[in-house]
Design an enzyme around this catalytic site. Structure first.
Site, PDB file in Angstrom:
ATOM      1  N   ARG A 119       0.824  -1.219   0.000  1.00  0.00           N
ATOM      2  CA  ARG A 119       0.000   0.000   0.000  1.00  0.00           C
ATOM      3  C   ARG A 119       0.854   1.262   0.000  1.00  0.00           C
ATOM      4  NH1 ARG A 119      -5.583  -0.926   2.301  1.00  0.00           N
ATOM      5  NH2 ARG A 119      -5.653  -3.175   2.452  1.00  0.00           N
ATOM      6  N   HIS A 139       5.813 -26.214  12.097  1.00  0.00           N
ATOM      7  CA  HIS A 139       7.230 -26.607  12.042  1.00  0.00           C
ATOM      8  C   HIS A 139       7.501 -27.929  12.763  1.00  0.00           C
ATOM      9  CE1 HIS A 139       7.460 -22.630  10.564  1.00  0.00           C
ATOM     10  NE2 HIS A 139       7.597 -22.010  11.710  1.00  0.00           N
ATOM     11  N   LYS A 190      14.962 -25.440   5.039  1.00  0.00           N
ATOM     12  CA  LYS A 190      16.256 -25.483   5.735  1.00  0.00           C
ATOM     13  C   LYS A 190      17.050 -26.694   5.262  1.00  0.00           C
ATOM     14  CE  LYS A 190      14.543 -23.226   9.943  1.00  0.00           C
ATOM     15  NZ  LYS A 190      15.261 -22.023  10.258  1.00  0.00           N
ATOM     16  N   HIS A 216       8.589 -22.640   6.340  1.00  0.00           N
ATOM     17  CA  HIS A 216       9.978 -22.317   5.962  1.00  0.00           C
ATOM     18  C   HIS A 216      10.976 -23.324   6.524  1.00  0.00           C
ATOM     19  CE1 HIS A 216      10.216 -20.221   9.878  1.00  0.00           C
ATOM     20  NE2 HIS A 216      11.510 -20.356   9.771  1.00  0.00           N
ATOM     21  N   LYS A 273       2.289 -19.397   6.401  1.00  0.00           N
ATOM     22  CA  LYS A 273       1.503 -19.743   7.563  1.00  0.00           C
ATOM     23  C   LYS A 273       1.151 -18.463   8.332  1.00  0.00           C
ATOM     24  CE  LYS A 273       3.553 -20.445  11.623  1.00  0.00           C
ATOM     25  NZ  LYS A 273       4.444 -19.459  12.232  1.00  0.00           N
ATOM     26  N   GLU A 318      13.951 -21.061  21.568  1.00  0.00           N
ATOM     27  CA  GLU A 318      14.348 -19.729  21.094  1.00  0.00           C
ATOM     28  C   GLU A 318      14.702 -18.849  22.288  1.00  0.00           C
ATOM     29  OE1 GLU A 318      11.977 -18.332  17.454  1.00  0.00           O
ATOM     30  OE2 GLU A 318      10.488 -19.301  18.706  1.00  0.00           O
ATOM     31  N   ASP A 358       1.525 -21.554  16.804  1.00  0.00           N
ATOM     32  CA  ASP A 358       2.579 -20.839  16.072  1.00  0.00           C
ATOM     33  C   ASP A 358       3.712 -21.777  15.651  1.00  0.00           C
ATOM     34  OD1 ASP A 358       3.966 -18.457  15.139  1.00  0.00           O
ATOM     35  OD2 ASP A 358       5.310 -18.700  16.856  1.00  0.00           O
ATOM     36  N   LYS A 374       9.663 -19.727  23.886  1.00  0.00           N
ATOM     37  CA  LYS A 374      10.384 -18.466  23.709  1.00  0.00           C
ATOM     38  C   LYS A 374      11.077 -18.142  25.029  1.00  0.00           C
ATOM     39  CE  LYS A 374       7.896 -16.892  19.856  1.00  0.00           C
ATOM     40  NZ  LYS A 374       8.746 -17.141  18.697  1.00  0.00           N
TER      41      LYS A 374
END
Ligand code: BG6
Length: 492
Positions: free
Chosen positions: A53, A240, A182, A178, A148, A216, A235, A338
């Site tokens: 946009r 994954h 890998k 993704h 996703k 992570e 998530d 996380k």
């Protein structure tokens, strides 16, 4: 629409990048396209039409792309850049409206096989596809690439799939996970099916259990408006981690054809044992980070980042059982979170101990069962832990030690000019070539959601709120209890 079978279709001749000024495009997609060009992998005349946009001229956009590339650690070649910059074009438009999509048309002159990459909010997928159809841009030979999350549960994923499927045939829809781009995830296929060594052992006769960890150090931070709706289960686990599980657990496909590989993955997903309320309490844990210290730095709790208390989990650990002949009785332990102490994506295949020790008392405690450790990131490494004799002599007989046989992939990146590829490079190239083996088929996404919905329902029935864990720790204590209940432990 009359269509060439995808495998015989000519290469895509342009990419239309929706959301071209967004984070994914800047960090991953535009650099990946540049690197593909640098390696001579973009077809001659392949156009990169960026759209968003934001009101930007083509020149201003091209300048932005150059800045993005300059900020990267890799050296940018001026010759390649000159060629790449010529491919770039930019149109500001609202792609959810037919007039917006139509504005792209004059910029796609001559392209008959564009690939549309939707790096935008999934809530817009349906409308953008409808606009592409109304403006005549979606042709029989065009392809669409989706990121996703495809929905938030089975029902909403079906809605997205229906809306996209109303315009594009399934074999022209490329759903990205993704992780499949890998190098190490693809290497898992090579490890299992290009060696005779492992396959005869890859079952419940020899394997005790499997662990999959995606840890992570990063927190949720500014991404909370998205994350708060999804949490770790939706998530990371739905996509994954289940994909990694599928690659570990699937039967050997007949070949690398998309249908063969994806059929095998769907069979695994269909064999996942449905979670009950009792499993929720005994075989899973939800967690949410509170303030703590990660890598020597203070980190705020998720509630503080979010600005108010919330029931979203930032950590999940589960025991997953696969009800089929090969895996009966072999638990898969999955954990992701996380703000954990380190960044690590790892698969551990723990073999059973030898049935009988011949080594006498001196070596009684030395004997450790074999283990195959597959590190996916940050380092890429495969280690097979084998027992061997400890050097030297000792009273009371031979001593043993466990040593790793290591296949370090780091070495593969050491030569001049070699570099670690962005996962999207492989995936974009596969879309250009029409190879969907590393993309997720509709029934796969839906089977994964069906199982994840069961977990979410079981959690809700059992009233399981996330347990707090300090940032920088390995999750709530329940994560340890969950695996210790079966007399096993996380292999850190
Ligand atoms: C994304 C998730 O799909 O994967 C993020 O939405 C997560 O929450 C990311 O951080 C992890 O990807 P990678 O490649 O860094 O392991």
């Amino acid at each position: 629409m009359a269509q060439t079978p995808l495998a015989d279709a000519p290469l895509a001749d342009a990419i239309v990048l929706f959301g071209a000024t967004g984070d994914l495009s800047r960090r991953m997609l535009l650099p990946s396209l540049y690197f593909l060009d640098a390696d001579g992998l973009l077809p001659l005349g392949f156009k990169v039409l960026a759209t968003a946009r934001a009101q930007l001229s083509r020149d201003a956009f091209v300048d932005q792309v150059r800045k993005i590339l300059d900020a990267r650690p890799e050296a940018i070649d001026d010759g390649v850049w000159a060629r790449f910059a010529k491919r770039l074009d930019y149109v500001a438009c609202d792609a959810t409206a037919p007039e917006g999509a139509a504005a792209l048309k004059p910029h796609l002159d001559g392209s008959t096989r564009p690939m549309f990459f939707l790096a935008i909010s999934p809530s817009l997928y349906g409308r953008v596809c409808a606009a592409l159809a109304a403006s005549g841009l979606a042709t029989a030979e065009s392809r669409i690439v989706l990121e996703k999350p495809i929905g938030r549960d089975l029902a909403s994923s079906r809605e997205v799939n229906e809306a996209v499927g109303a315009v594009f045939n399934e074999d022209r829809i490329f759903r990205i996970d993704h992780y499949l781009g890998k190098e190490t995830v693809q290497n898992l296929i090579a490890l299992r099916f290009a060696n005779t060594l492992f396959e005869p052992l890859w079952n419940n006769l020899t394997i005790d259990h499997v662990q999959i960890t995606v840890a992570e150090t990063e927190g949720v931070g500014e991404r909370w408006p998205y994350y708060d709706e999804y949490g770790a289960l939706r998530d990371m686990l739905q996509n994954h981690m289940l994909q990694l599980l599928c690659f570990v657990a699937m039967e050997p496909p007949a070949d690398m054809d998309p249908r063969s590989v994806r059929n095998e993955k769907v069979k695994v997903l269909r064999s996942l044992r449905r979670f009950t309320r009792a499993d929720a309490q005994n075989a899973s844990i939800r967690g949410q980070y509170t303030k703590g210290v990660v890598a020597g730095k203070e980190a705020a709790g998720y509630e503080t980042e979010r600005g108010q208390p919330t029931g979203t989990e930032t950590f999940a650990a589960l025991r997953v059982d696969i009800d089929n002949w090969r895996w009966a009785g072999v638990p898969f332990f999955l954990r992701t979170g996380k703000r954990l102490p380190e960044r690590r994506t790892q698969i551990v295949i723990q073999f059973k101990p030898v049935p009988h020790s011949i080594f006498g008392n001196a070596a009684k405690d030395d004997l450790v069962a074999n283990r195959l450790v597959i590190d996916l990131q940050p380092d890429e490494d495969i280690e097979l832990l084998l027992m061997n004799k400890a050097p030297g002599i000792s009273r009371g007989g031979m001593r043993l030690q466990s040593l790793p046989l290591s296949l370090s992939l780091l070495r593969a990146y050491e030569g001049p000019g070699s570099r670690r590829r962005i996962a999207y490079e492989r995936l974009l190239l596969d879309v250009i070539h029409g190879n969907s083996t590393l993309f997720v088929r509709r029934d796969e996404v839906e089977e994964a959601w069906r199982w994840v919905d069961g977990v979410a329902e079981a959690w809700a029935e059992a009233g399981m709120a996330p347990k707090p864990y300090a940032a920088g720790s390995w999750g709530p204590p329940g994560a340890f209890a969950l695996i210790e209940r079966s007399e096993r432990a996380w292999l850190d």
